[in-house]
Scaffold this motif. Structure first.
Motif: not given
Length: 124
Positions: A65-67, A81-82, A84, A100, A103-104, A106-107
């Protein structure tokens, strides 16, 4: 040394090693068949024009998964979005750029917030 994009929000630098992706080939390959991203790595997509379909992405053969964070012409976040593996994502509003990253990231992403970037050519 290849150029890199440095990405910032109001709180400071977000990612230190963003690879610019301007060509059709780079945008098409994206993160397919690559290893998971390090915490400060990512891709910075520059699309030829703004749009929804023009900036859609697929996660086929991306095994982690990625941001995925879409920005409009002014650098304003229009979608985040995360993303997938083995799915397709289309932003709900037109975008011109896509980040891209891990994932972190996104915070730090708030719809409507403006992010800025600059290109660092590196070298001596």
């Amino acid at each position: 040394m290849a150029s890199q994009i440095l990405l910032y929000n109001q709180g400071g630098q977000l990612l230190a090693r963003l690879q610019p992706c301007r060509s059709w080939g780079c945008r098409g390959r994206g993160l397919m068949f690559r290893r998971p991203l390090q915490e400060s790595d990512g891709l910075f997509f520059v699309f030829p024009r703004s749009g929804r379909w023009e900036t859609a992405i697929h996660m086929f053969f991306v095994f982690f998964p990625i941001a995925a964070i879409w920005l409009d012409e002014a650098g304003r976040i229009v979608h985040a979005v995360e993303a997938r593996p083995f799915r397709v994502y289309i932003p709900p509003r037109p975008a011109r750029y896509l980040v891209e990253g891990p994932v972190n990231l996104l915070t730090h992403a708030r719809i409507g917030e403006v992010w800025i970037w600059r290109e660092d050519a590196g070298g001596c």
